[in-house]
Design a protein around this motif. Sequence first.
Motif, PDB file in Angstrom:
ATOM      1  N   TYR A 136       0.828  -1.211   0.000  1.00  0.00           N
ATOM      2  CA  TYR A 136       0.000   0.000   0.000  1.00  0.00           C
ATOM      3  C   TYR A 136       0.859   1.257   0.000  1.00  0.00           C
ATOM      4  CZ  TYR A 136      -2.338   3.950   2.163  1.00  0.00           C
ATOM      5  OH  TYR A 136      -2.782   5.216   2.451  1.00  0.00           O
ATOM      6  N   LEU A 137       1.874   1.298   0.839  1.00  0.00           N
ATOM      7  CA  LEU A 137       2.722   2.481   0.924  1.00  0.00           C
ATOM      8  C   LEU A 137       3.433   2.753  -0.402  1.00  0.00           C
ATOM      9  CD1 LEU A 137       4.269   1.917   4.467  1.00  0.00           C
ATOM     10  CD2 LEU A 137       2.448   3.509   3.839  1.00  0.00           C
ATOM     11  N   ARG A 138       3.903   1.709  -1.062  1.00  0.00           N
ATOM     12  CA  ARG A 138       4.587   1.895  -2.347  1.00  0.00           C
ATOM     13  C   ARG A 138       3.606   2.295  -3.443  1.00  0.00           C
ATOM     14  NH1 ARG A 138       7.116  -3.261  -3.739  1.00  0.00           N
ATOM     15  NH2 ARG A 138       5.952  -4.244  -2.065  1.00  0.00           N
ATOM     16  N   THR A 139       2.447   1.655  -3.440  1.00  0.00           N
ATOM     17  CA  THR A 139       1.456   1.992  -4.466  1.00  0.00           C
ATOM     18  C   THR A 139       0.948   3.411  -4.283  1.00  0.00           C
ATOM     19  OG1 THR A 139       0.774  -0.330  -4.500  1.00  0.00           O
ATOM     20  CG2 THR A 139      -0.706   1.248  -5.538  1.00  0.00           C
ATOM     21  N   ARG A 140       0.782   3.845  -3.037  1.00  0.00           N
ATOM     22  CA  ARG A 140       0.310   5.207  -2.784  1.00  0.00           C
ATOM     23  C   ARG A 140       1.298   6.233  -3.336  1.00  0.00           C
ATOM     24  NH1 ARG A 140      -0.068   7.291   3.337  1.00  0.00           N
ATOM     25  NH2 ARG A 140       2.175   6.993   3.066  1.00  0.00           N
ATOM     26  N   TRP A 141       2.583   5.950  -3.241  1.00  0.00           N
ATOM     27  CA  TRP A 141       3.590   6.892  -3.771  1.00  0.00           C
ATOM     28  C   TRP A 141       3.472   6.998  -5.290  1.00  0.00           C
ATOM     29  CZ3 TRP A 141       7.774   6.827  -7.086  1.00  0.00           C
ATOM     30  CH2 TRP A 141       8.651   7.916  -7.008  1.00  0.00           C
ATOM     31  N   TRP A 142       3.294   5.860  -5.965  1.00  0.00           N
ATOM     32  CA  TRP A 142       3.150   5.898  -7.418  1.00  0.00           C
ATOM     33  C   TRP A 142       1.848   6.588  -7.818  1.00  0.00           C
ATOM     34  CZ3 TRP A 142       7.010   5.233 -10.513  1.00  0.00           C
ATOM     35  CH2 TRP A 142       8.096   4.411 -10.134  1.00  0.00           C
ATOM     36  N   THR A 143       0.800   6.389  -7.016  1.00  0.00           N
ATOM     37  CA  THR A 143      -0.484   7.010  -7.338  1.00  0.00           C
ATOM     38  C   THR A 143      -0.395   8.528  -7.266  1.00  0.00           C
ATOM     39  OG1 THR A 143      -1.624   5.073  -6.441  1.00  0.00           O
ATOM     40  CG2 THR A 143      -2.925   7.075  -6.715  1.00  0.00           C
ATOM     41  N   ARG A 144       0.424   9.036  -6.372  1.00  0.00           N
ATOM     42  CA  ARG A 144       0.600  10.489  -6.292  1.00  0.00           C
ATOM     43  C   ARG A 144       1.294  11.031  -7.529  1.00  0.00           C
ATOM     44  NH1 ARG A 144       2.622  10.830   0.053  1.00  0.00           N
ATOM     45  NH2 ARG A 144       0.554  10.465   1.008  1.00  0.00           N
ATOM     46  N   PRO A 147      -1.906   9.822 -10.888  1.00  0.00           N
ATOM     47  CA  PRO A 147      -3.243   9.522 -10.363  1.00  0.00           C
ATOM     48  C   PRO A 147      -4.072   8.720 -11.367  1.00  0.00           C
ATOM     49  CG  PRO A 147      -2.678  11.835 -10.052  1.00  0.00           C
ATOM     50  CD  PRO A 147      -1.649  11.264 -10.982  1.00  0.00           C
ATOM     51  N   GLY A 148      -5.057   7.997 -10.817  1.00  0.00           N
ATOM     52  CA  GLY A 148      -5.935   7.200 -11.658  1.00  0.00           C
ATOM     53  C   GLY A 148      -5.954   5.765 -11.199  1.00  0.00           C
ATOM     54  N   GLY A 149      -6.960   5.027 -11.637  1.00  0.00           N
ATOM     55  CA  GLY A 149      -7.069   3.632 -11.243  1.00  0.00           C
ATOM     56  C   GLY A 149      -7.709   3.492  -9.876  1.00  0.00           C
ATOM     57  N   ARG A 150      -7.674   2.297  -9.373  1.00  0.00           N
ATOM     58  CA  ARG A 150      -8.296   2.003  -8.087  1.00  0.00           C
ATOM     59  C   ARG A 150      -7.471   2.575  -6.950  1.00  0.00           C
ATOM     60  NH1 ARG A 150     -10.710  -3.898  -6.381  1.00  0.00           N
ATOM     61  NH2 ARG A 150     -11.642  -3.272  -4.377  1.00  0.00           N
ATOM     62  N   ALA A 151      -8.132   3.182  -5.980  1.00  0.00           N
ATOM     63  CA  ALA A 151      -7.427   3.798  -4.856  1.00  0.00           C
ATOM     64  C   ALA A 151      -6.721   2.724  -4.035  1.00  0.00           C
ATOM     65  CB  ALA A 151      -8.410   4.564  -3.981  1.00  0.00           C
ATOM     66  N   PRO A 152      -5.453   2.927  -3.700  1.00  0.00           N
ATOM     67  CA  PRO A 152      -4.729   1.921  -2.889  1.00  0.00           C
ATOM     68  C   PRO A 152      -5.345   1.723  -1.516  1.00  0.00           C
ATOM     69  CG  PRO A 152      -3.451   3.939  -3.101  1.00  0.00           C
ATOM     70  CD  PRO A 152      -4.608   4.066  -4.042  1.00  0.00           C
ATOM     71  N   GLU A 153      -6.030   2.759  -0.983  1.00  0.00           N
ATOM     72  CA  GLU A 153      -6.682   2.613   0.316  1.00  0.00           C
ATOM     73  C   GLU A 153      -7.772   1.536   0.265  1.00  0.00           C
ATOM     74  OE1 GLU A 153      -4.838   6.572  -0.001  1.00  0.00           O
ATOM     75  OE2 GLU A 153      -6.238   5.426  -1.257  1.00  0.00           O
ATOM     76  N   GLU A 154      -8.531   1.520  -0.826  1.00  0.00           N
ATOM     77  CA  GLU A 154      -9.586   0.514  -0.966  1.00  0.00           C
ATOM     78  C   GLU A 154      -8.993  -0.892  -1.057  1.00  0.00           C
ATOM     79  OE1 GLU A 154     -12.009   1.448  -4.277  1.00  0.00           O
ATOM     80  OE2 GLU A 154     -12.542   3.463  -3.563  1.00  0.00           O
ATOM     81  N   GLU A 155      -7.885  -1.008  -1.782  1.00  0.00           N
ATOM     82  CA  GLU A 155      -7.249  -2.309  -1.926  1.00  0.00           C
ATOM     83  C   GLU A 155      -6.720  -2.809  -0.588  1.00  0.00           C
ATOM     84  OE1 GLU A 155      -6.896  -5.344  -4.495  1.00  0.00           O
ATOM     85  OE2 GLU A 155      -7.426  -3.330  -5.172  1.00  0.00           O
ATOM     86  N   LEU A 156      -6.123  -1.904   0.188  1.00  0.00           N
ATOM     87  CA  LEU A 156      -5.596  -2.286   1.500  1.00  0.00           C
ATOM     88  C   LEU A 156      -6.723  -2.748   2.419  1.00  0.00           C
ATOM     89  CD1 LEU A 156      -3.383  -2.490   3.655  1.00  0.00           C
ATOM     90  CD2 LEU A 156      -3.718  -0.045   4.107  1.00  0.00           C
ATOM     91  N   GLU A 157      -7.820  -1.989   2.455  1.00  0.00           N
ATOM     92  CA  GLU A 157      -8.923  -2.367   3.326  1.00  0.00           C
ATOM     93  C   GLU A 157      -9.509  -3.713   2.916  1.00  0.00           C
ATOM     94  OE1 GLU A 157     -11.901   0.443   4.353  1.00  0.00           O
ATOM     95  OE2 GLU A 157     -10.539   2.162   4.244  1.00  0.00           O
ATOM     96  N   ARG A 158      -9.586  -3.962   1.613  1.00  0.00           N
ATOM     97  CA  ARG A 158     -10.118  -5.251   1.150  1.00  0.00           C
ATOM     98  C   ARG A 158      -9.202  -6.389   1.596  1.00  0.00           C
ATOM     99  NH1 ARG A 158     -13.455  -7.865  -2.095  1.00  0.00           N
ATOM    100  NH2 ARG A 158     -12.706  -9.568  -3.411  1.00  0.00           N
ATOM    101  N   GLN A 159      -7.902  -6.198   1.515  1.00  0.00           N
ATOM    102  CA  GLN A 159      -6.965  -7.234   1.942  1.00  0.00           C
ATOM    103  C   GLN A 159      -7.098  -7.512   3.436  1.00  0.00           C
ATOM    104  OE1 GLN A 159      -3.120  -5.842   0.717  1.00  0.00           O
ATOM    105  NE2 GLN A 159      -3.542  -6.114  -1.473  1.00  0.00           N
TER     106      GLN A 159
END
Length: 206
Positions: A136-144, A147-159
Amino acid sequence: MGYLESARNLTGSAAALGGLALTFAGFAGAYWPVVVGGLYGAGALLAPPRRPPAPAFEEPSSRLDEVRADLVTLRAYLDRVDLPPGATERLAALTGLLEGLLAPGWVSEALADDPEGVHVVARAVRRDVPESVDTYLRTRWWTRLAPGGRAPEEELERQVVLLHGETQQLVDALREAEELRQRSHTKYLEDRGGSPWAEKERPPEP
């Protein structure tokens, strides 16, 4: 020296002493050396063989000590990272569940008797949770940056939800095992001496 203290030598010597007693009593006659030697050999053969001591393995519950220490390390790591509130709450519930399973006592002893359960807990503590958070931390950095695609926060919560469900299934299985044990003991007592509850529940005869 080892043979002198062995069961074979001690048993043979005791039998030989019995042969000497027979000799002094006049039963062996001139063949007393043969009698004494034969009794010694027979005693040595009849003695139980020397066996090596069985290996002393650690208690099953002691295998969880390292997992407990790793859980402490994991919780310290989670306290340092920046996570969304939703994921933080779900992770707290998950780690609380894991801590309850690993707490020293009869619960962890029941867990230790379930190798698959131990594997589930150790895998969650040592691999699944750290990998989910780090990814999540690495994906959040790339998302910044892009931007675009599925939010890493949603993926983390699902996991975390999936991991919590897996751990909850383990808790339910251990609880059901204890309930089955309790019902089995009740059945054993009923079969042994009858069921007083059945007598109380029986309707009165007209």
